[in-house]
Scaffold this motif. Structure first.
Motif, PDB file in Angstrom:
ATOM      1  N   VAL A  26       0.690  -8.323 -11.922  1.00  0.00           N
ATOM      2  CA  VAL A  26       1.128  -9.641 -11.195  1.00  0.00           C
ATOM      3  C   VAL A  26       2.277  -9.234 -10.257  1.00  0.00           C
ATOM      4  O   VAL A  26       2.125  -9.601  -8.936  1.00  0.00           O
ATOM      5  CB  VAL A  26       1.767 -10.354 -12.229  1.00  0.00           C
ATOM      6  CG1 VAL A  26       2.483 -11.433 -11.455  1.00  0.00           C
ATOM      7  CG2 VAL A  26       0.767 -11.076 -13.183  1.00  0.00           C
ATOM      8  N   PRO A  27       3.380  -8.208 -10.510  1.00  0.00           N
ATOM      9  CA  PRO A  27       4.361  -7.932  -9.149  1.00  0.00           C
ATOM     10  C   PRO A  27       3.299  -7.233  -8.141  1.00  0.00           C
ATOM     11  O   PRO A  27       3.874  -7.366  -6.769  1.00  0.00           O
ATOM     12  CB  PRO A  27       5.475  -7.053 -10.060  1.00  0.00           C
ATOM     13  CG  PRO A  27       4.605  -6.705 -11.061  1.00  0.00           C
ATOM     14  CD  PRO A  27       3.715  -7.910 -11.630  1.00  0.00           C
ATOM     15  N   ASN A  28       2.399  -6.419  -8.628  1.00  0.00           N
ATOM     16  CA  ASN A  28       1.725  -5.596  -7.463  1.00  0.00           C
ATOM     17  C   ASN A  28       0.759  -6.820  -6.396  1.00  0.00           C
ATOM     18  O   ASN A  28       0.967  -6.649  -5.398  1.00  0.00           O
ATOM     19  CB  ASN A  28       0.730  -4.830  -8.103  1.00  0.00           C
ATOM     20  CG  ASN A  28       1.271  -3.410  -7.868  1.00  0.00           C
ATOM     21  OD1 ASN A  28       1.488  -2.820  -6.974  1.00  0.00           O
ATOM     22  ND2 ASN A  28       1.492  -2.827  -9.210  1.00  0.00           N
ATOM     23  N   ALA A  29       0.477  -7.628  -7.050  1.00  0.00           N
ATOM     24  CA  ALA A  29      -0.489  -8.715  -6.442  1.00  0.00           C
ATOM     25  C   ALA A  29       0.588  -9.512  -5.601  1.00  0.00           C
ATOM     26  O   ALA A  29       0.246  -9.689  -4.366  1.00  0.00           O
ATOM     27  CB  ALA A  29      -1.290  -9.430  -7.572  1.00  0.00           C
ATOM     28  N   LEU A  30       1.546  -9.814  -6.050  1.00  0.00           N
ATOM     29  CA  LEU A  30       2.698 -10.702  -5.319  1.00  0.00           C
ATOM     30  C   LEU A  30       3.166  -9.946  -4.305  1.00  0.00           C
ATOM     31  O   LEU A  30       3.504 -10.354  -3.104  1.00  0.00           O
ATOM     32  CB  LEU A  30       3.448 -11.317  -6.215  1.00  0.00           C
ATOM     33  CG  LEU A  30       2.950 -12.622  -7.344  1.00  0.00           C
ATOM     34  CD1 LEU A  30       4.044 -12.793  -8.413  1.00  0.00           C
ATOM     35  CD2 LEU A  30       2.326 -13.730  -6.434  1.00  0.00           C
ATOM     36  N   LEU A  31       3.799  -8.668  -4.633  1.00  0.00           N
ATOM     37  CA  LEU A  31       4.339  -8.117  -3.454  1.00  0.00           C
ATOM     38  C   LEU A  31       3.423  -7.380  -2.120  1.00  0.00           C
ATOM     39  O   LEU A  31       3.714  -7.767  -1.204  1.00  0.00           O
ATOM     40  CB  LEU A  31       4.817  -6.730  -4.099  1.00  0.00           C
ATOM     41  CG  LEU A  31       5.687  -5.786  -3.255  1.00  0.00           C
ATOM     42  CD1 LEU A  31       7.239  -6.552  -2.486  1.00  0.00           C
ATOM     43  CD2 LEU A  31       6.344  -4.494  -3.816  1.00  0.00           C
ATOM     44  N   TRP A  32       2.274  -7.254  -2.778  1.00  0.00           N
ATOM     45  CA  TRP A  32       1.225  -6.690  -1.689  1.00  0.00           C
ATOM     46  C   TRP A  32       0.674  -7.917  -0.945  1.00  0.00           C
ATOM     47  O   TRP A  32       0.469  -7.814   0.463  1.00  0.00           O
ATOM     48  CB  TRP A  32      -0.093  -5.850  -2.234  1.00  0.00           C
ATOM     49  CG  TRP A  32       0.519  -4.611  -2.578  1.00  0.00           C
ATOM     50  CD1 TRP A  32       0.737  -4.005  -3.762  1.00  0.00           C
ATOM     51  CD2 TRP A  32       0.773  -3.643  -1.558  1.00  0.00           C
ATOM     52  NE1 TRP A  32       1.087  -2.629  -3.512  1.00  0.00           N
ATOM     53  CE2 TRP A  32       1.248  -2.321  -2.272  1.00  0.00           C
ATOM     54  CE3 TRP A  32       1.016  -3.274  -0.239  1.00  0.00           C
ATOM     55  CZ2 TRP A  32       1.829  -1.153  -1.645  1.00  0.00           C
ATOM     56  CZ3 TRP A  32       1.401  -2.277   0.191  1.00  0.00           C
ATOM     57  CH2 TRP A  32       1.738  -1.079  -0.364  1.00  0.00           C
ATOM     58  N   GLY A  33       0.730  -9.178  -1.605  1.00  0.00           N
ATOM     59  CA  GLY A  33       0.344 -10.484  -0.945  1.00  0.00           C
ATOM     60  C   GLY A  33       1.429 -10.732   0.276  1.00  0.00           C
ATOM     61  O   GLY A  33       1.188 -11.138   1.167  1.00  0.00           O
ATOM     62  N   ALA A  34       2.555 -10.545  -0.114  1.00  0.00           N
ATOM     63  CA  ALA A  34       3.666 -10.752   0.701  1.00  0.00           C
ATOM     64  C   ALA A  34       3.699  -9.972   1.684  1.00  0.00           C
ATOM     65  O   ALA A  34       3.770 -10.316   3.007  1.00  0.00           O
ATOM     66  CB  ALA A  34       5.016 -10.797  -0.137  1.00  0.00           C
ATOM     67  N   ILE A  35       3.460  -8.662   1.494  1.00  0.00           N
ATOM     68  CA  ILE A  35       3.537  -7.741   2.606  1.00  0.00           C
ATOM     69  C   ILE A  35       2.143  -7.881   3.737  1.00  0.00           C
ATOM     70  O   ILE A  35       2.325  -7.946   4.722  1.00  0.00           O
ATOM     71  CB  ILE A  35       3.366  -6.245   2.039  1.00  0.00           C
ATOM     72  CG1 ILE A  35       4.878  -5.862   1.311  1.00  0.00           C
ATOM     73  CG2 ILE A  35       2.951  -5.266   3.110  1.00  0.00           C
ATOM     74  CD1 ILE A  35       4.657  -4.592   0.672  1.00  0.00           C
TER      75      ILE A  35
END
Length: 158
Positions: A14-23
């Motif tokens: 989840v944090p990977n998906a959200l962080l990479w989505g933001a980037i």
């Protein structure tokens, strides 16, 4: 798969998906982050590092459980910041007064030109939304939900 394994998996994905989505939204979608957008990224980075530690220590359930719980708390922290940011965007309360701009360097003339060309990003304006929810609101929803599920799974793993 055990509940603790599921919790670790959610804590890394989840944090990977959200962080990479933001980037991706920043660099591919050209949505410049405001100050509070950037604040939401740091707890996700911490959660990723904690979840990696939990995965590395998966053969020792106690420390792995503790690191997974800390990752869940970091995800919840990002969700809380996202909730605050979404409230600022909706005008429910006041936010910060600073704006985000890229770093500048070079000669005084170059710095001035970079400052003048930099986008001013306000924290109280929604740049993009899906189904009526801003990126901050989506982060809040997904982070609070996933952080809660991780903690629930950990409690069931005992």
């Amino acid at each position: 798969m055990t509940n603790l394994s599921r919790a670790r998996l959610i804590a890394i994905l989840v944090p990977n998906a959200l962080l990479w989505g933001a980037i991706a939204s920043q660099y591919l979608g050209h949505l410049h982050p405001c100050e509070m957008c950037l604040w939401q990224r740091w707890p996700h980075l911490a959660a990723i590092l904690l979840a990696l530690g939990a995965i590395l220590l998966r053969r020792t359930p106690g420390p792995s459980r503790a690191l997974t719980a800390l990752a869940a708390l970091a995800i919840l922290a990002s969700g809380a910041i996202g909730l605050f940011h979404a409230g600022v965007e909706q005008g429910w309360w006041h936010g910060v007064t600073t704006c985000a701009a890229p770093p500048v360097s070079g000669s005084p003339q170059d710095v001035l030109a970079q400052i003048m060309a930099a986008p001013i990003v306000r924290c109280d304006q929604i740049q993009w939304s899906l189904l009526g929810l801003s990126l901050a609101a989506w982060n809040a929803l997904l982070s609070i939900l996933s952080g809660s599920v991780i903690l629930w799974l950990i409690s069931k793993s005992r």
